[in-house]
Design a protein around this motif. Structure first.
Motif, PDB file in Angstrom:
ATOM      1  N   CYS A  46      -5.005   5.561   0.011  1.00  0.00           N
ATOM      2  CA  CYS A  46      -3.962   4.615  -0.355  1.00  0.00           C
ATOM      3  C   CYS A  46      -3.562   4.852  -1.805  1.00  0.00           C
ATOM      4  O   CYS A  46      -4.402   4.995  -2.684  1.00  0.00           O
ATOM      5  N   MET A  84      -9.823   2.738   0.145  1.00  0.00           N
ATOM      6  CA  MET A  84      -8.927   2.663   1.290  1.00  0.00           C
ATOM      7  C   MET A  84      -8.438   4.072   1.581  1.00  0.00           C
ATOM      8  O   MET A  84      -7.366   4.482   1.167  1.00  0.00           O
ATOM      9  N   GLU A 136      -1.127   2.957  -3.590  1.00  0.00           N
ATOM     10  CA  GLU A 136      -0.558   1.866  -4.379  1.00  0.00           C
ATOM     11  C   GLU A 136      -1.668   0.855  -4.567  1.00  0.00           C
ATOM     12  O   GLU A 136      -2.306   0.435  -3.595  1.00  0.00           O
ATOM     13  N   PHE A 137      -1.858   0.450  -5.827  1.00  0.00           N
ATOM     14  CA  PHE A 137      -2.960  -0.461  -6.105  1.00  0.00           C
ATOM     15  C   PHE A 137      -2.850  -1.704  -5.227  1.00  0.00           C
ATOM     16  O   PHE A 137      -1.818  -2.368  -5.203  1.00  0.00           O
ATOM     17  N   CYS A 138      -3.941  -2.007  -4.484  1.00  0.00           N
ATOM     18  CA  CYS A 138      -3.842  -3.104  -3.526  1.00  0.00           C
ATOM     19  C   CYS A 138      -5.022  -4.055  -3.621  1.00  0.00           C
ATOM     20  O   CYS A 138      -5.219  -4.878  -2.743  1.00  0.00           O
ATOM     21  N   HIS A 173       0.867  -1.182   0.000  1.00  0.00           N
ATOM     22  CA  HIS A 173       0.000   0.000   0.000  1.00  0.00           C
ATOM     23  C   HIS A 173       0.899   1.226   0.000  1.00  0.00           C
ATOM     24  O   HIS A 173       2.117   1.097   0.063  1.00  0.00           O
ATOM     25  N   HIS A 233      -9.060  -0.907  -3.275  1.00  0.00           N
ATOM     26  CA  HIS A 233      -8.029   0.135  -3.270  1.00  0.00           C
ATOM     27  C   HIS A 233      -8.617   1.551  -3.282  1.00  0.00           C
ATOM     28  O   HIS A 233      -8.178   2.430  -2.531  1.00  0.00           O
TER      29      HIS A 233
HETATM   30 CU1  CUA Z   1      -4.107  -0.052  -0.112  1.00  0.00          CU
HETATM   31 CU2  CUA Z   1      -4.304   0.660  -2.283  1.00  0.00          CU
END
Ligand code: CUA
Ligand code: HEA
Ligand code: HEA
Ligand code: CU
Lengths: 374, 632, 204
Positions: free
Chosen positions: A235, A246, A237-239, A200, A243
């Motif tokens: 967030c 978040m 960063e692709f998670c 993340h 995502h």
């Molecule tokens: Cu955690 Cu995107």
């Protein structure tokens, strides 16, 4: 708008100059090419200037820094924008002149057949190099300045990223909370970042750039807020599926108020007053909630989901996706995936009655401020 | 020229002499080894995948036009941007450029084909096969959805249990191996097959660009190959390269990916630079300004592109030293790139610029690419990138360089070379419509993304909250896509219509400078009746200005038997081999031992047959060459 | 300042191109440089992960250095026999060439056999592709090398069959040279792997 050094401020100054210049130029009708060349940069910047307010007012705008880290970064961005504008103007200007002066008009004679010029080519090797060197100074300086907080008076917070929520704990205390980070105004805060699952990234644009939370690794970054307020982020960063949902909230408070919040978090009091809320507390144990959630001041100590201590004092729920009110709490408990696709909190198929009771219980989770408080 | 063929059978049916009529029909395309046909198929397939990726982009923009929208689900959105990115980079961008490389490079160096024509066909089929395979993932439980750089652990089995990422790993592996072969093929071709007199400093810029691109391919693809293998082993055989709990390293993937990934984006821009370097001098009626510096700068860019990969990972916590060093090396790339920009400008400055459609695209390229390059340099400033990273500012940057750079150059090349390879012009009026719609639509779509980034919009989010103030610019951006798409459709109509009905083109319609303009439009299968003698940079131009206007033939020893031209035979083996590899790939993904055995078995047979079948080729006798018959 | 395009006469007509290597030879050189990066990436991966044992056995303790040493000698001598075979081709002594070809193939297969034995042993000890990152890195690196040896053996045997065909003679030198290049490359890679994985692993 607020301060003269801001992005818009500068743009407006630029715009102002341009207005008078164009006026003066208009009289010299034969200088069409030059006029257009002069006008071009402003034409490019105009949309940006017009939108200045929107750009800066946006709650997550990095052009509206609220702390020294974001301020430094904006300084670098600003200086680079001017260099870039300069280069763009040169290239665009050259293209315009070519369009106006060097078109083929049916000549049969060939134009002069140059093949090159060492002097000119050196010129456009060296000048960009110098421009870049100017930017390089700030780049290296800021890289080191922003790498770690200096000084003694630094508050440490451990941040753990989860699909799709944040956990914050304050070393040296028992405080663990989720999704809403409280910090004191005017103090450097060092964030120690790691992840429980995937990568993340922690990003509050108005307080500073992002750093990734990588499983199996600790990264650090620091932020500082100049003024009290709530700062949004999310967030970066692709998670996974959740995502986009978040999201992050940083609440910066004057030190006294922050100390009070710490106090409340250290010694939470759980007093479900209504009968409904007391019923809810029982459901919390019987409906598996307690296997995942901790609530300070009770015997519930699950660690899979967010810590719910003093939940009712938070502004938002579900990773800062929904407002913290009865209606949204109920919707959340009814079907988490419906309001937040991908959420890892299971749908427990609770009956409306149970939900009502649980909501009442959750809404009672706040610790009264000590007397004589700010 | 000749309309009927003449076959002479010779010695046990081995040697065939035919006239210069080209074979027709589907089978002749499936078995061709002719670089021009292979190039056209690369272009066709590339445009097809471009259309698919464009539709995916369109859907994403519809979803993002308004906050909290429900056009597509979160899960589908993730598949859309992953497939969009993968397709645009690997299945549209690269193949369109490789298409031009195939069409143009052998002719520009005065050769009859590439060094390994059959390998060339294999590359094509591996690319098409791998690409189609990737798309079948929609029917096997969902497309890959972990983004085009597919970071672990999000792409690991634990977090992406479906087969989508397996399709990513194996589909890209297959098409990547095809690309690697293309790199090897064109390096060999350029080193070995240059016509007499075509010394290194007489190579057209497009050939230089291809040379450096091929080097980048040969050095950058192996790390990707390894990375994909490691992940395949993790996901299919339980290996632990990336399993954090077992001590594996997620940053290993990130580093191997970007060691490949950054050169990859230069693989996507170098040939585009090459196209611009061809069109600008011809349309300005002047030699390219600073040829030698241009050569040096492509080499410098190629070299530097291997030293900057960490600029994609400034936020991963490598510390101020590493970040500073990689920031500086990234900024340095601006210098040789700038040299190219200014040399193009000086070529036109003082020249006689013909503003036809090809040149419109060149102007569009210059202005847009510079904007993209500028934002690239801003991203390279590591502390500032901590803000920009993973925001729409980055999305704006790379669409400016990829569309304004790569795609506009591809369109410039298309308008420039279409008459050469089809014998017909693309329509200029439609072309200008296409240009203006695409140019305006593009800027309306992507310029606001800079703002969105500055306003704190992260990339790869399927939706955003209304109160973030992002709605206005997002909806403007989506409006731009309508204009952009209208332009693309006009472009497609232009290509399809002009293919059959465009105005007929002569051999040298633009007063060209390089060898492809010295042969008929469209070129015969063997390109040159005789191997030309190259007497200067801009070989054909030199002959037109200082010679008798025709290429002189190279000395005797460079020719085969007089009057005939030796050609490689068509063969279905590359197609067969590619199909076998695809079957084996499905075997792995679907855990089917039967498919594995069939696939790998056929691969072994195919390799054996390809390596040890001697191709005697056949002879073509161009009818208007007066020569002696090869045999009595 | 501005130079003019010189008239044709002053441009030296560079007729003498350097003698180019055969297409296949050059192509194989380029292919092998790509292969070098392939193995370099695998070796880097191994160096990064070789201590991550996930609680299982560590490679250093399991390595059977004498066995590997014998395997190394076997493979290296196959390089020599390959070279001897090539020398016979140049002398157009195809019988001698076939002899050395067979010897080379046997040595290669013997190497692969020893590697298979080693893998079997390691698996029995619980050091596996799927046991720990160190195992994954080890088996992938040495396994890919082993596959290259097997492919080389396949190539050697194919060439043996092909050498009985009429067409062989025309291109014999090139066909054998190309195979030789590949085979020597695979040996050199093994020397690096032997040093990095086995010698350094034992020392560490
Ligand atoms: Cu955690 Cu995107
Ligand atoms: C065609 C493809 C292409 C090209 C050519 C470039 C060119 C450049 N790119 Fe870009 N880039 C991408 C494709 C490309 N990029 C992609 C696809 C990504 C995103 C990947 C992903 O995350 O999905 C990316 C991301 C990316 C990042 C990471 C951002 C992030 O994720 O946080 C960075 C950071 O440094 C960067 C930098 C640069 C630089 C410095 C250049 C330079 O080469 C630009 C040089 C050109 C100029 C500067 C203009 C001309 C020069 C002059 C006129 C001279 C004078 C100029 C000055 C003095 C400044 N790029
Ligand atoms: C060459 C590369 C390329 C090209 C051309 C494009 C083209 C477009 N891209 Fe992009 N894009 C990427 C490469 C590219 N993209 C990459 C690498 C990513 C990152 C993915 C990731 O994060 O993993 C990305 C991500 C990306 C995003 C961000 C997604 C996210 O982060 O959530 C968005 C959002 O708007 C977007 C939009 C678009 C649009 C609207 C177009 C439009 O320009 C498309 C217009 C095209 C059409 C509508 C098709 C019409 C075609 C025809 C009709 C046939 C044409 C035929 C002829 C002209 C002959 N793209
Ligand atoms: Cu890059």
């Amino acid at each position: 708008m607020e301060e003269p050094e801001t992005y818009t401020g500068a743009l407006e100054r630029a715009l102002h100059i341009s207005g008078s210049e164009i006026g003066g130029e208009c009289r010299v009708a034969s200088e069409r090419a030059r006029r257009i060349r002069r006008f071009l940069p402003w034409a490019v910047l105009l949309p940006a200037a017009l939108s200045g307010c929107g750009l800066i007012d946006a709650p997550q705008s990095m052009l509206n820094p609220a702390g020294p880290v974001a301020q430094d970064q904006l300084g670098l961005i600003d200086s680079s924008i001017w260099v870039m504008t300069l280069v763009f103007v040169v290239v665009a200007g050259a293209l315009l002149v070519i369009l106006l002066r060097f078109r083929w008009r049916g000549q049969t004679e060939l134009p002069p057949q140059w093949e090159g010029s060492t002097r000119l080519e050196l010129l456009w090797t060296i000048v960009p190099f110098i421009l870049l060197a100017l930017l390089a100074v700030g780049t290296v300086r800021d890289s080191f300045v922003l790498a770690a907080p200096e000084g003694k008076n630094v508050l440490k917070v451990n941040v753990v990223g989860h699909q799709y929520w944040w956990s914050f704990s304050y070393p040296g205390t028992n405080i663990v909370t989720a999704n809403e980070l409280h910090i004191p105004v005017g103090q450097k805060v060092e964030l120690v970042l790691t992840s429980a699952d995937v990568i993340h990234a922690f990003w509050i644009p108005r307080l500073g750039g992002k750093t990734a939370l990588v499983p199996g690794r600790t990264n650090i970054m620091w932020i500082e807020a100049d003024q009290p307020g709530t700062y949004k982020g999310q967030c970066a960063e692709f998670c996974g599926t959740g995502h986009a949902d978040m999201r992050l909230l940083v609440v910066a408070e004057p030190p006294a108020k922050f100390a009070q919040w710490e106090q409340q978090m250290e010694h939470p009091v759980v007093q479900p007053t209504s009968a409904l809320a007391q019923q809810g507390e029982k459901y919390f144990a019987s409906e598996q909630c307690s296997s995942c959630h901790t609530i300070g001041g009770t015997s519930f100590v699950g660690v899979v989901g967010p810590n719910l201590t003093n939940l009712a004092q938070r502004q938002m729920i579900a990773g800062n996706l929904l407002p913290n009110d009865a209606q949204d709490l109920a919707a959340w408990l009814k079907d988490p995936q419906a309001v937040k696709p991908g959420s890892l909190m299971p749908n427990l198929h609770l009956s409306p009655d149970k939900i009502k009771a649980l909501v009442a219980f959750l809404q009672s989770l706040k610790t009264p401020a000590p007397s004589g408080s700010v | 020229m000749a309309t009927h063929s003449e076959r002479v059978w010779h010695g046990g049916g081995q040697v065939v002499v035919t006239g210069d009529e080209e074979p027709r029909g589907l089978w002749s395309w499936l078995t061709t080894v002719d670089h021009k046909r292979i190039g056209q198929m690369y272009m066709g397939a590339g445009l097809f995948f471009f259309l698919l990726a464009g539709i995916e982009a369109f859907l994403m923009r519809l979803q993002l036009a308004q906050p909290d929208a429900h056009v597509v689900s979160a899960a589908l959105f993730n598949q859309l941007f992953t497939m969009h990115g993968v397709t645009m980079v690997f299945l549209a961008g690269m193949p369109l450029l490789i298409g031009f490389i195939n069409l143009v490079v052998p002719i520009q160096i005065g050769a009859r084909d590439v060094a390994f024509p059959r390998l060339n066909a294999l590359s094509l089929w591996l690319f098409i096969g791998g690409g189609l395979m990737l798309y079948t993932s929609w029917f096997f439980g969902g497309a890959p959805d972990a983004g085009w750089f597919n970071y672990v652990p999000i792409s690991a089995g634990e977090f992406s249990p479906g087969p989508g990422v397996d399709f990513y790993d194996i589909g890209l592996q297959i098409s990547g191996i095809g690309t690697l072969m293309t790199g090897i093929n064109f390096l060999t071709t350029i080193i070995n097959l240059r016509a007499p007199g075509m010394s290194w400093l007489r190579l057209p810029m497009f050939v230089w660009a291809t040379f450096v691109t091929s080097l980048l391919i040969v050095f950058a693809f192996p790390p990707l190959t390894v990375n994909l293998f490691l992940q395949t082993f993790d996901r299919l055989f339980g290996a632990h390269f990336f399993t954090v709990s077992a001590g594996g390293s997620p940053l290993l993937w990130a580093n191997l990916f970007w060691v490949f990934g950054h050169p990859e984006v230069y693989i996507l821009i170098m040939p585009a630079f090459g196209i611009i370097s061809e069109v600008v001098p011809v349309m300005s009626r002047r030699p390219l300004f600073g040829y030698t510096t241009m050569v040096l700068s492509v080499m410098a860019i190629g070299f530097l592109s291997f030293m900057v990969w960490v600029h994609h990972m400034f936020d991963l916590g490598y510390g101020p030293w590493v970040n500073s060093i990689f920031a500086l090396s990234s900024m340095l790339i601006a210098v040789p790139t700038g040299v190219k920009i200014f040399n193009w400008l000086t070529t036109m400055w003082g020249g006689q610029v013909r503003m036809n459609t090809a040149m419109h695209w060149v102007f569009g390229f210059l202005i847009t690419f510079v904007v993209g390059g500028m934002s690239g340099v801003m991203l390279a400033l590591a502390p500032a990138d901590l803000q920009f990273n993973n925001s729409y500012f980055v999305v704006a940057h790379f669409h400016y360089v990829l569309i304004g750079g790569t795609l506009f150059a591809i369109f410039a090349g298309m308008y420039y070379w279409f008459p050469k390879y089809t014998g017909r012009f693309l329509n200029e009026r439609l072309g200008k419509w296409q240009f203006w719609l695409v140019f305006i639509g593009f800027n309306v779509t992507f310029f606001p993304m800079h703002f969105l980034g500055l306003m704190g919009m992260p990339r790869r989010i399927y939706t955003y909250a209304p109160h973030l103030g992002l709605t206005l610019w997002n909806s403007i951006s989506t409006d731009g896509v309508y204009i952009l798409t209208a332009g693309m459709i006009i472009g497609a109509i232009n290509v399809l219509w002009s293919y059959g009905h465009g105005e007929l083109a002569a051999a040298d319609p633009w007063d060209g400078r390089t060898l492809e303009w010295a042969i008929p439009s469209p070129p015969p299968a063997y390109n040159f009746e005789y191997i030309p003698l190259v007497r200067g940079l801009d070989a054909f131009w030199v002959e037109k200005r200082y010679g008798n206007g025709r290429m002189l033939p190279a000395p005797e020893e460079h020719h085969g038997p007089p009057g005939t031209i030796h050609m490689p035979s068509p063969t279905a083996m590359p197609l067969f081999l590619a199909l076998s590899i695809i079957v084996a790939g499905y075997g792995l993904i679907l855990h089917s031992l039967v498919l594995d055995i069939i696939g790998f078995g056929f691969v072994a047979v195919g390799i054996y047959r390809s390596m040890f079948t001697v191709d005697h080729g056949y002879f073509v006798r161009p009818h208007h060459i007066e020569g002696v018959r090869a045999d009595g | 300042m501005a130079e003019m395009h010189p008239p044709i006469g002053t441009h030296p007509v560079e007729m003498e191109m350097p003698a180019a290597p055969d297409n296949s030879v050059l192509g194989v050189w380029i292919w092998l440089s790509a292969e070098s990066l392939f193995f370099a990436s695998l070796i880097a991966t191994f160096l990064l992960l070789h201590n991550q044992n996930n609680g299982g056995p560590s490679l250093g303790k399991l390595i059977d250095l004498p066995l590997t040493f014998v395997a190394t000698v076997t493979l290296l001598s196959s390089s020599l026999t390959m070279a001897l075979g090539y020398a016979q081709v140049l002398k157009q002594n195809y019988g001698g060439f076939r002899f050395w070809l067979v010897v080379t193939a046997i040595l290669g297969l013997a190497f692969a056999g020893m590697q298979a034995f080693e893998f079997h042993h390691l698996y029995a000890e619980g050091f596996r592709l799927n046991s720990a990152p160190s195992g994954s890195a080890f088996f992938t690196l040495t396994g890919f090398h082993g596959l290259h040896v097997l492919f080389g053996a396949f190539w050697l045997i194919s060439l043996l069959f092909f050498s009985f065909k009429r067409e062989f003679v025309e291109e014999a030198a090139v066909k054998v040279k190309v195979l030789g290049l590949y085979w020597h490359f695979v040996d050199v890679v093994w020397v690096i792997i032997f040093t990095v994985v086995y010698l350094m692993g034992k020392v560490a």
